[in-house]
Design a protein around this motif. Structure first.
Motif, PDB file in Angstrom:
ATOM      1  N   LYS A 144       2.282  -7.989   6.698  1.00 20.72           N
ATOM      2  CA  LYS A 144       2.694  -9.339   7.080  1.00 20.72           C
ATOM      3  C   LYS A 144       2.026 -10.375   6.193  1.00 20.72           C
ATOM      4  O   LYS A 144       2.609 -11.410   5.898  1.00 20.72           O
ATOM      5  N   SER A 145       0.806 -10.085   5.770  1.00 23.04           N
ATOM      6  CA  SER A 145       0.076 -10.956   4.856  1.00 23.04           C
ATOM      7  C   SER A 145      -0.627 -10.091   3.815  1.00 23.04           C
ATOM      8  O   SER A 145      -1.446  -9.234   4.186  1.00 23.04           O
ATOM      9  N   PRO A 146      -0.343 -10.262   2.518  1.00 22.47           N
ATOM     10  CA  PRO A 146      -0.995  -9.443   1.488  1.00 22.47           C
ATOM     11  C   PRO A 146      -2.516  -9.573   1.481  1.00 22.47           C
ATOM     12  O   PRO A 146      -3.205  -8.704   0.932  1.00 22.47           O
ATOM     13  N   ILE A 147      -3.037 -10.640   2.076  1.00 20.13           N
ATOM     14  CA  ILE A 147      -4.488 -10.833   2.106  1.00 20.13           C
ATOM     15  C   ILE A 147      -5.168  -9.689   2.860  1.00 20.13           C
ATOM     16  O   ILE A 147      -6.326  -9.351   2.602  1.00 20.13           O
ATOM     17  N   LEU A 152       0.842  -1.197   0.000  1.00 21.03           N
ATOM     18  CA  LEU A 152       0.000   0.000   0.000  1.00 21.03           C
ATOM     19  C   LEU A 152       0.879   1.251   0.000  1.00 21.03           C
ATOM     20  O   LEU A 152       1.993   1.235   0.538  1.00 21.03           O
ATOM     21  N   ILE A 153       0.360   2.303  -0.589  1.00 17.62           N
ATOM     22  CA  ILE A 153       0.973   3.634  -0.502  1.00 17.62           C
ATOM     23  C   ILE A 153      -0.094   4.571   0.040  1.00 17.62           C
ATOM     24  O   ILE A 153      -1.220   4.602  -0.465  1.00 17.62           O
ATOM     25  N   VAL A 154       0.253   5.324   1.068  1.00 17.20           N
ATOM     26  CA  VAL A 154      -0.715   6.186   1.751  1.00 17.20           C
ATOM     27  C   VAL A 154      -0.269   7.640   1.633  1.00 17.20           C
ATOM     28  O   VAL A 154       0.910   7.963   1.806  1.00 17.20           O
ATOM     29  N   GLY A 155      -1.227   8.502   1.304  1.00 12.68           N
ATOM     30  CA  GLY A 155      -0.964   9.936   1.231  1.00 12.68           C
ATOM     31  C   GLY A 155      -2.222  10.710   1.548  1.00 12.68           C
ATOM     32  O   GLY A 155      -3.253  10.131   1.905  1.00 12.68           O
ATOM     33  N   ALA A 156      -2.142  12.018   1.406  1.00 11.44           N
ATOM     34  CA  ALA A 156      -3.332  12.842   1.599  1.00 11.44           C
ATOM     35  C   ALA A 156      -4.354  12.505   0.521  1.00 11.44           C
ATOM     36  O   ALA A 156      -3.991  12.097  -0.588  1.00 11.44           O
ATOM     37  N   GLN A 215      -6.727  -1.111   3.597  1.00  8.86           N
ATOM     38  CA  GLN A 215      -7.012   0.002   2.693  1.00  8.86           C
ATOM     39  C   GLN A 215      -8.328   0.685   3.066  1.00  8.86           C
ATOM     40  O   GLN A 215      -8.419   1.915   3.092  1.00  8.86           O
ATOM     41  N   ARG A 216      -9.342  -0.107   3.368  1.00  8.88           N
ATOM     42  CA  ARG A 216     -10.629   0.476   3.779  1.00  8.88           C
ATOM     43  C   ARG A 216     -10.493   1.238   5.102  1.00  8.88           C
ATOM     44  O   ARG A 216     -11.068   2.315   5.266  1.00  8.88           O
ATOM     45  N   GLN A 217      -9.729   0.683   6.031  1.00  5.94           N
ATOM     46  CA  GLN A 217      -9.544   1.359   7.312  1.00  5.94           C
ATOM     47  C   GLN A 217      -8.875   2.722   7.129  1.00  5.94           C
ATOM     48  O   GLN A 217      -9.260   3.708   7.770  1.00  5.94           O
ATOM     49  N   ILE A 218      -7.873   2.763   6.274  1.00  2.08           N
ATOM     50  CA  ILE A 218      -7.148   4.028   6.067  1.00  2.08           C
ATOM     51  C   ILE A 218      -8.021   5.027   5.315  1.00  2.08           C
ATOM     52  O   ILE A 218      -8.040   6.226   5.633  1.00  2.08           O
TER      53      ILE A 218
END
Length: 415
Positions: free
Chosen positions: A243-246, A53-57, A252-255
């Motif tokens: 730790k697990s790609p699953i 994942l990549i996270v940004g604004a 992603q939804r949480q972020i």
């Protein structure tokens, strides 16, 4: 017949050479567009691997991918340090790599990060970063250069560099009060990493200490910087390894629904496919244009042969007098068209590889696009076969007319 066809083309070397050149250029364009598209896909796909994942604004997924991975464009906002720390503590996360952009050095992007960048970042087929000289940074005012930065600017270990405020090639705001010392040079990767200056997050905070509205209000020296709390306040983005790609979709939804501030998490592979889908129309248009150029080249060859056919009627009549039948003359012109097409294909291939060898350093330097040498793939061989077959068909009309002329003319040419 092959020898006779070669001598015939040599006797008309100017028109034959121009025809050959037009076919070669059209083949170069046809294969060059396809190869450039494939190489661009591979180069982009190899820039980052192993990142879940990549996270940004919160902005657009493609925009986030471009500025965080490819150093193209600029972020619309930053991520708070507190949010980064809160998300980093999630038990599903194995590692994170913080990224801070916004400064430059002589046209090259400066990236603020930490030791995890060198430990966890992967490119290509999960290849780790390696140093060709020196070591990773260990104090706030040390820098590790990408291979292209060191090569183009001629930097060596121990050299001092000054970072400029802003991402443009020209900046009037220099952080010259706190120069960085080069302590490491990365090995070449063929990715935007090669065109990046890497410094610690604490160094980014130090050079911006006392800055307001893009201008310094208080200048400090290196000794004063070491006494400050250089904990970052914001980040541009950060990468996540799970730790697990699953668990990628769940996290992603949480972020994306994070309540403390609006954030966006993207899957690099899926977003890269979205980028290619946006560019699909342009790629198709380029392929169609290249196809029409090939058609124009073959029509030019056909036009040249038809235009020269009337001038060659005496030549064909002399061949008839020497015992050549109408079918032989028709095959002769067909062999000439086949020779022009085949030689045009070979010349086009050679020109393509020569152009690739000349353009590769420029594309690598300016766009981080690595053009690898390779034989044509299956689809390109199919295109070459299609051009060869079309050239053979284009030679049938002059051959048919030569057949008819030779039957009607004999030794008497009707003008």
């Amino acid at each position: 017949m092959l020898k006779l066809a070669l001598y015939s083309l040599l006797a008309r070397r100017l028109t034959a050479g121009l025809t050959l050149l037009s076919v070669a250029i059209s083949v170069m364009l046809l294969l060059g567009v396809d190869r450039l598209q494939n190489q661009a896909r591979d180069s982009f796909a190899n820039t980052v691997s192993g990142t879940d994942l990549i996270v940004g604004a919160r902005s657009g997924p493609v925009n986030l991918l471009l500025y965080s991975v490819f150093r193209i464009g600029n972020p619309t906002n930053n991520v708070g340090w507190d949010s980064y720390q809160a998300l980093k503590s999630n038990p599903a996360i194995a590692w994170t790599i913080p990224l801070s952009l916004g400064d430059s050095h002589r046209g090259f992007r400066v990236l603020g990060t930490n030791d995890d960048y060198f430990r966890y970042l992967r490119y290509g087929h999960r290849q780790p970063l390696t140093l060709q000289a020196g070591r990773p940074f260990s104090s706030p005012l040390e820098a590790v250069l990408g291979a292209e930065v060191a090569r183009k600017l001629g930097y060596r270990l121990g050299q001092a560099i000054v970072v400029a405020h802003g991402a443009g090639k020209v900046s009037f705001s220099q952080h010259d009060n706190l120069p960085f010392t080069v302590v490491g040079i990365l090995a070449a990767t063929g990715t935007p990493i090669d065109r990046t200056v890497h410094v610690p997050l604490a160094g980014i905070e130090a050079i911006h200490y006392g800055w307001q509205g893009g201008m310094p209000s208080q200048a400090i020296n290196a000794e004063q910087a070491r006494q400050l709390d250089l904990t970052p306040r914001t980040l541009t983005a950060f990468m996540i390894g799970l730790k697990s790609p699953i668990q990628a979709f769940q996290l992603q939804r949480q972020i994306n629904t994070y309540s403390a501030e609006p954030l966006l998490a993207i899957l690099p592979g899926a977003t890269l496919q979205e980028l290619w889908s946006l560019m699909a129309v342009a790629q198709t248009a380029l392929s169609v244009i290249a196809g029409f150029v090939v058609i124009a080249g073959l029509i030019g060859m056909l036009t040249t042969q038809l235009a020269s056919l009337d001038a060659r009627r005496r030549e064909l009549a002399i061949l008839r007098s020497l015992g050549a039948g109408p079918g032989y003359l028709a095959r002769l012109l067909g062999v000439e068209a086949l020779l022009l097409t085949s030689l045009g294909l070979l010349l086009g291939l050679g020109g393509l590889y020569l152009a690739q060898a000349l353009a590769a350093p420029l594309l690598q330097q300016q766009y981080g696009l690595q053009l690898a040498w390779s034989w044509p793939d299956a689809s390109q061989w199919q295109r070459l076969a299609a051009v060869w077959g079309a050239g053979l068909l284009a030679g049938l009309l002059p051959a048919l007319r030569a057949y008819r002329y030779s039957l009607s003319d004999g030794m008497t040419i009707r003008v």
